[in-house]
Motif scaffolding. Sequence first.
Motif, PDB file in Angstrom:
ATOM      1  N   GLU A  30       0.826  -1.208   0.000  1.00 13.98           N
ATOM      2  CA  GLU A  30       0.000   0.000   0.000  1.00 13.98           C
ATOM      3  C   GLU A  30       0.857   1.252   0.000  1.00 13.98           C
ATOM      4  O   GLU A  30       0.516   2.272  -0.594  1.00 13.98           O
ATOM      5  CB  GLU A  30      -0.905   0.032   1.242  1.00 13.98           C
ATOM      6  CG  GLU A  30      -1.967  -1.041   1.285  1.00 13.98           C
ATOM      7  CD  GLU A  30      -2.890  -0.967   0.099  1.00 13.98           C
ATOM      8  OE1 GLU A  30      -3.497   0.085  -0.113  1.00 13.98           O
ATOM      9  OE2 GLU A  30      -2.965  -1.964  -0.647  1.00 13.98           O
ATOM     10  N   CYS A  80       1.877   4.497  -3.203  1.00 13.37           N
ATOM     11  CA  CYS A  80       1.477   5.825  -2.757  1.00 13.37           C
ATOM     12  C   CYS A  80       2.672   6.779  -2.759  1.00 13.37           C
ATOM     13  O   CYS A  80       2.521   7.956  -3.072  1.00 13.37           O
ATOM     14  CB  CYS A  80       0.877   5.716  -1.371  1.00 13.37           C
ATOM     15  SG  CYS A  80       0.506   7.275  -0.629  1.00 13.37           S
ATOM     16  N   HIS A  85       2.105   5.418   8.402  1.00 10.30           N
ATOM     17  CA  HIS A  85       1.289   5.699   7.233  1.00 10.30           C
ATOM     18  C   HIS A  85      -0.160   6.027   7.596  1.00 10.30           C
ATOM     19  O   HIS A  85      -0.751   6.973   7.087  1.00 10.30           O
ATOM     20  CB  HIS A  85       1.336   4.493   6.292  1.00 10.30           C
ATOM     21  CG  HIS A  85       0.569   4.668   5.013  1.00 10.30           C
ATOM     22  ND1 HIS A  85       0.928   5.562   4.039  1.00 10.30           N
ATOM     23  CD2 HIS A  85      -0.549   4.044   4.548  1.00 10.30           C
ATOM     24  CE1 HIS A  85       0.083   5.485   3.031  1.00 10.30           C
ATOM     25  NE2 HIS A  85      -0.829   4.580   3.306  1.00 10.30           N
ATOM     26  N   ASN A  97      -7.097  13.256   2.981  1.00 12.07           N
ATOM     27  CA  ASN A  97      -6.231  12.376   2.199  1.00 12.07           C
ATOM     28  C   ASN A  97      -4.821  12.966   2.135  1.00 12.07           C
ATOM     29  O   ASN A  97      -4.365  13.389   1.077  1.00 12.07           O
ATOM     30  CB  ASN A  97      -6.829  12.211   0.798  1.00 12.07           C
ATOM     31  CG  ASN A  97      -6.111  11.140  -0.009  1.00 12.07           C
ATOM     32  OD1 ASN A  97      -5.138  10.536   0.463  1.00 12.07           O
ATOM     33  ND2 ASN A  97      -6.565  10.930  -1.231  1.00 12.07           N
ATOM     34  N   TRP A 148      -1.799  11.898   2.172  1.00 16.13           N
ATOM     35  CA  TRP A 148      -0.727  11.350   1.327  1.00 16.13           C
ATOM     36  C   TRP A 148      -1.113  11.376  -0.146  1.00 16.13           C
ATOM     37  O   TRP A 148      -0.387  10.842  -0.982  1.00 16.13           O
ATOM     38  CB  TRP A 148      -0.415   9.897   1.700  1.00 16.13           C
ATOM     39  CG  TRP A 148      -0.076   9.625   3.132  1.00 16.13           C
ATOM     40  CD1 TRP A 148      -0.798   8.878   4.000  1.00 16.13           C
ATOM     41  CD2 TRP A 148       1.083  10.047   3.850  1.00 16.13           C
ATOM     42  NE1 TRP A 148      -0.185   8.812   5.217  1.00 16.13           N
ATOM     43  CE2 TRP A 148       0.984   9.521   5.150  1.00 16.13           C
ATOM     44  CE3 TRP A 148       2.209  10.837   3.536  1.00 16.13           C
ATOM     45  CZ2 TRP A 148       1.944   9.734   6.136  1.00 16.13           C
ATOM     46  CZ3 TRP A 148       3.166  11.047   4.513  1.00 16.13           C
ATOM     47  CH2 TRP A 148       3.027  10.506   5.799  1.00 16.13           C
ATOM     48  N   ALA A 199      -3.455   9.552  -1.522  1.00 19.26           N
ATOM     49  CA  ALA A 199      -3.522   8.139  -1.868  1.00 19.26           C
ATOM     50  C   ALA A 199      -4.827   7.847  -2.579  1.00 19.26           C
ATOM     51  O   ALA A 199      -5.692   8.723  -2.710  1.00 19.26           O
ATOM     52  CB  ALA A 199      -3.423   7.297  -0.598  1.00 19.26           C
ATOM     53  N   TYR A 240      -4.929   1.322  -7.646  1.00 20.36           N
ATOM     54  CA  TYR A 240      -3.645   2.034  -7.651  1.00 20.36           C
ATOM     55  C   TYR A 240      -3.497   2.909  -8.892  1.00 20.36           C
ATOM     56  O   TYR A 240      -2.582   2.727  -9.683  1.00 20.36           O
ATOM     57  CB  TYR A 240      -2.478   1.057  -7.564  1.00 20.36           C
ATOM     58  CG  TYR A 240      -2.568   0.162  -6.350  1.00 20.36           C
ATOM     59  CD1 TYR A 240      -2.369   0.693  -5.089  1.00 20.36           C
ATOM     60  CD2 TYR A 240      -2.852  -1.193  -6.483  1.00 20.36           C
ATOM     61  CE1 TYR A 240      -2.467  -0.116  -3.969  1.00 20.36           C
ATOM     62  CE2 TYR A 240      -2.941  -2.002  -5.372  1.00 20.36           C
ATOM     63  CZ  TYR A 240      -2.756  -1.460  -4.116  1.00 20.36           C
ATOM     64  OH  TYR A 240      -2.857  -2.237  -3.014  1.00 20.36           O
ATOM     65  N   TYR A 250      -2.234   5.733 -10.001  1.00 16.52           N
ATOM     66  CA  TYR A 250      -1.347   6.874  -9.821  1.00 16.52           C
ATOM     67  C   TYR A 250      -0.815   7.303 -11.171  1.00 16.52           C
ATOM     68  O   TYR A 250      -0.558   6.464 -12.041  1.00 16.52           O
ATOM     69  CB  TYR A 250      -0.173   6.509  -8.901  1.00 16.52           C
ATOM     70  CG  TYR A 250      -0.593   6.316  -7.474  1.00 16.52           C
ATOM     71  CD1 TYR A 250      -0.827   7.403  -6.637  1.00 16.52           C
ATOM     72  CD2 TYR A 250      -0.768   5.041  -6.965  1.00 16.52           C
ATOM     73  CE1 TYR A 250      -1.217   7.227  -5.326  1.00 16.52           C
ATOM     74  CE2 TYR A 250      -1.156   4.846  -5.651  1.00 16.52           C
ATOM     75  CZ  TYR A 250      -1.381   5.943  -4.834  1.00 16.52           C
ATOM     76  OH  TYR A 250      -1.761   5.760  -3.548  1.00 16.52           O
TER      77      TYR A 250
END
Lengths: 649, 121, 487
Positions: free
Chosen positions: A316, A320, A454, A578, A580, A582, A609, A611
């Motif tokens: 995870e 991130c 985290h 949020n 971070w 993520a 995921y 990103y």
Amino acid sequence: MSAATAHEHAEAHGGHDDHHEHHDPFWKKYIFSTDHKVIGIQYGFTSLVFLAFGFFLMMVMRWSIAYPDRAVPLLADWPWFQAWLDDGGKVTGDLYNMFGAMHGTIMVFLGIVPLAFGAFGNYVTPLQIGAPDMAFPRLNMASYWLYLLGGALMFVSFFLPSGAAKAGWTNYSPLATTTDLHYGDLFWTGQTQWLVAMALLISSSLLGAVNFICTIINLRCKGMTWMRLPFFVWAMLVTGFLLLLAFPPLEVAAIMQLMDRLAGTSFFVPSGLNVSGMAFDAAGGGSPLLYQHLFWFLAHPEVYVLILPAIAIVAEIIPCNTRKPLWGYKTMVYAVMVLGFLAFIVWAHHMYITGMGPAISTFFQTTTVLISVPSVILITSLLISMWGGSIRFNTPMLFATAFIPMFGIGGLTGLPLAFSLPDLHLHDTYYVIGHFHYVVAPGTIFALFAGIYHWYPKITGRMMSSKLGHLHFWPSLIFMNGIFSPMFFQGMAGFHRRAFDGGKAYEQISQQIFAEPNTFFANIAEMLHVIDADAPLRMIDLNLVTSGSAWLLAVFQVPFIINLFLSVFIGKKVSSDNPWNATTLEWATPTPPPHGNFAKEPVAYRGPYEYSVPGAPRDFTPQFETDPSLTAGSEHDSEPSEEIILSAH
Amino acid sequence: MADAHELTKTKKSFAAVGIALLVFTVVTVTIGLAPIFDFGPPGPDGMDFVLGLAVATVKASLVALIFMHLNHEKGLIYKILLFTVLFATGLMVLTLFADIDPIREQFDTLQTTRGWLTEKP
Amino acid sequence: MEIPYEVTPRRDTGLYNAKLGIWLFLASEVMLFGGLFSAYVFMRLGIQDGVDNPWPWGVSVHKNFVWLGAINTIVLIASSVGVVFAWVALKERNWRRYQIYMYFVVACAVVFMCIKTVEYNSKLNHHHGIKLVDNSVMEGTILNKTDRISFKGEKLTFSLNGALPAVLRDLEGDAFPKFKVTEGPEGTVGVEIQSLSQFKGWFADSRRAASERLTEERKRFRGELAGGAANPKPVSVVSSVTLTAAEPFGLSGSPRKIVAHTETALNYKDGVKVEGKLVNDDVLFEVHEVDLQLVLPTKQRDSVVWSVINDEHAKQQFFTSQSKKYQELLEYYKKHGGVIPEEQLRGRFLNVQYVHVAAEGHEGEHGKEDKHADVHTSQSNPTAGGGEGEGKHGPSKHIAVARDKIKFMGNHGPRYGTYYAIYFTMTALHGLHVIGGALVLLFFVVFGKKLYLKNPEHLANRVEVGGLFWHFVDLVWIFLFPIMYLL
Ligand code: HEM
Ligand SMILES: [Cu+2]
């Protein structure tokens, strides 16, 4: 239930609950809570306390190993220790055995598993799948309380006249069956209480496992299809199955050993057993090997229970902080399933020296080698995930990054143990201790630290200090390696584990030379005052390196403890839900999430995921974010239909 | 399953299974007791074990399929149970294999007591 | 906040939460009983002939229990049918019928447990066995109801470091003996102890004091060491105490807790020593059966068992009956070709025979008895179940077995051998499941009305889930019955 009504329903109830919550008395909200987040935090605190306690036991043991003929400092005058230290204040074999057995038990069953599965699993899983809570909140609470009760029993057993269990965390029969049998009250001996406590812990794990699996299968929110589950959830699912199916045989073993101790049966007592020169009063006909099989049938899957959540946490954190998708998500999912399956058929690799014949041991060697394949896939995927990313090295990422090589060392040193031939040499030596500690200590524990750093902002609404984080990370990394790397050399040289004098009694082994005088390692050792000038560095001198590192490691946990507690009050407040940036659903909740979790019914629109998606406005596209191109025109006034949700990506 | 017709049918099948189970119980006991099922020499009989377990398995499947209406369930439960049964069998079989591996045979005491075979009791 | 799918099934999985939950739980139960069945198979097949206790196999051993087991099987099947009908009744929204069926199920559970109790009681209290030093076994009943050692104690010596002395549990009678501390660390000598609670208090206090003295001494010792003394005075703390009783007190010592005993002393495993006088350590036994499976055939005639029984007639009875059975085997194998296999020769068919040791004055009946003996040994075991056929043989002699001839003894409880161990463990665990399941079902019927009125489907779901567990319990018994009672 149509989407719209469900939504209204959730809202109505959310509102009602908010209102309700203010009236919950303290004990109901924080002690006998059924909220998965509170239970997760309870698990977290309790297991951290047990980890610290297990660590304390180990520090005493390390003293005995480093200085087998010197009194333990500080402890010799404590009343409890009078029964267990010798006249000069030195650690006795009995005390070492007790602490060793309890260190293992506490670390595995009361520390790591509850922290990884109980705490993180509980807190994060329902959030990540968009569920309001676990499927059975009250079972969840029962599971925590059973765990606490089991832990309390383990702890109390130290104060019984017999002391706590002394037969290793493996509790092999007939040793475990026959120790402390002379006490009038057999039930209240440490060895028996170990079994009782284990039965409680096993029940707790079973309840937990049922709950997790049910939650993951049945409570996924709308749009959360299987392949949109974050990897963490997959790992929890597999871990749940491992616990569910592997623990019962240990429960069987515990019950049978309990019968052996209390009712005098001979499940694990062979015919003609002699104990301290006397024929043991039992019918005989049982088999100690049966115990080992039942035990390892659990205990091998158990090591995956220790490691899968760790890998999952890292999985995870890495995407991130690299701002890149997890590489090979699907492969990882399949790998973890294969791993879960194979975990059940490798157990006898812990038993090569029990006289299994070549045929069956070939089987177990094969499966053991096979299981390393999915493990390597997981780690490699994580490694590749970092490739080419613009990595943010914040504290969680530091720990997550360190996890990979540390776990790698642990895993690779396990390969020789998979083959019966080298295992004959290495079995029960410090090599094995080094191997699995690399997996669980700098491995799992680092991942767990990473997880704490985290998710802390989500839990408390404040960030942990990154200065203290660095002060925690770097020394920990150094000293972890200081502790465990010498063990490989000692082990290969023949140092036996569970020796309370650290191998001193075996001069041929312990006096072997590790480094000649004035070579690199000898110089370092000289600098650290481990050896005199111009003396060779002997194998036994490495004990000092290890022990010293262990105590220093303890010192450098202080920044973490300070950080953990103080940041609740003085940490930097998070600026958004949020922080971070993520992508997974837990960041869609208010901070900290209220009872019932989501303010608005969550919907997953995409994979976990996403990103740096080309063309996207930001470098992350959360699962919960509607896709403007797909719902264009109808954005704010209506819910997207199921088809649209499912077809997004 | 809520409509009345379905329910009557279900009831009938439950009753039938109940009776079948009783009959099979009688069969099991007969296998254990009655000489007609003794295939081997006088004395206890290994064949009984096989037959007895076979009947028990049939009974168990009836209970699982009808009473526990596994026959109506979706695949998920089957998958879970399949793996469970697989692991349970693995536990039993592999444990046994580990124990009867030839390397240990040599130490079997049978060999050391064989001498008296030639004598009559 | 409401948790979804509590009552209605989820579309893609087809399950509501509780049903998925119970199936997962049952999966773990499969592993639990799977582990136990594996242990059963492992132990049964792992028995080494001639070394380990033989597995009592075949119906012959537990004939009387077979019927109990069979009745219990039927009871459980009936209850299973009851549960499904209760569920159907709920589906039809017929509360009355639901109630009747559910109470029927619970009643079945009660009957089941009662029968179980009868069975346990008979095994635990009426059947005993003694294994002698040469591994010959006598089955029968221990008559003095005590395999214990009677002793008149005068003095107790023990250490203050350990736990409470185990000997306290073996004291006879209600009155706690009056003790006086005659030796021990200073401060304790002369103390009088009148009751158990006083003893416990005194023990705890003295133990604390002893531990404090030890701390002091050790501090001194370490101080001297650190101060450079080469040979400091060693730590010495008196922690052993002796209590003398005002008058001798009765003890019935548990042999499992005693390491050794002589005419004048008992030594307990926890280090406690009792001085006094041995009253009697013989075991009074009524023999029903002699089991020579663990004795080589060539040695059977000189087995210790015959000198213990000391009855020429009983011995003859054994061997006559044995040779008859041997003929039977011979004939069978002649017909089917081949020789008698070794297991047969060593097995219980040949080596376990009924014997009757008649009381004085009843020797005259011997002639008749031989015939009876044959009848019984070929099919049944008169000891099992107690009573069957015993009346025909006239009174038996109670033989006294000296303790030094005994290797192991006990009732047919879990200690008696691996079969009994697994039998008790599995059936007891199964029994716990029965009790647990019955309590849950009882709860659903006693407190179910409210939920029924509010949401009958929810109650039906609960009963379904409870029923699934109940059927599983039944299913386990379906396997337990044949493997434990029949085969
Ligand atoms: C970083 C901290 C740790 C250190 C320095 C440490 C050190 C040790 C030492 C010195 C031993 C005893 C070796 C022997 O005498 O045989 C040991 C045993 C063991 N440790 Fe750790 N340990 C640590 C953390 C852990 C963790 C996190 C786990 C758990 C998952 C764990 C599980 C065990 C087990 C299972 C044993 C074997 C106990 C036995 O022999 O029965 N340890 N450890
Ligand atoms: Cu393993």
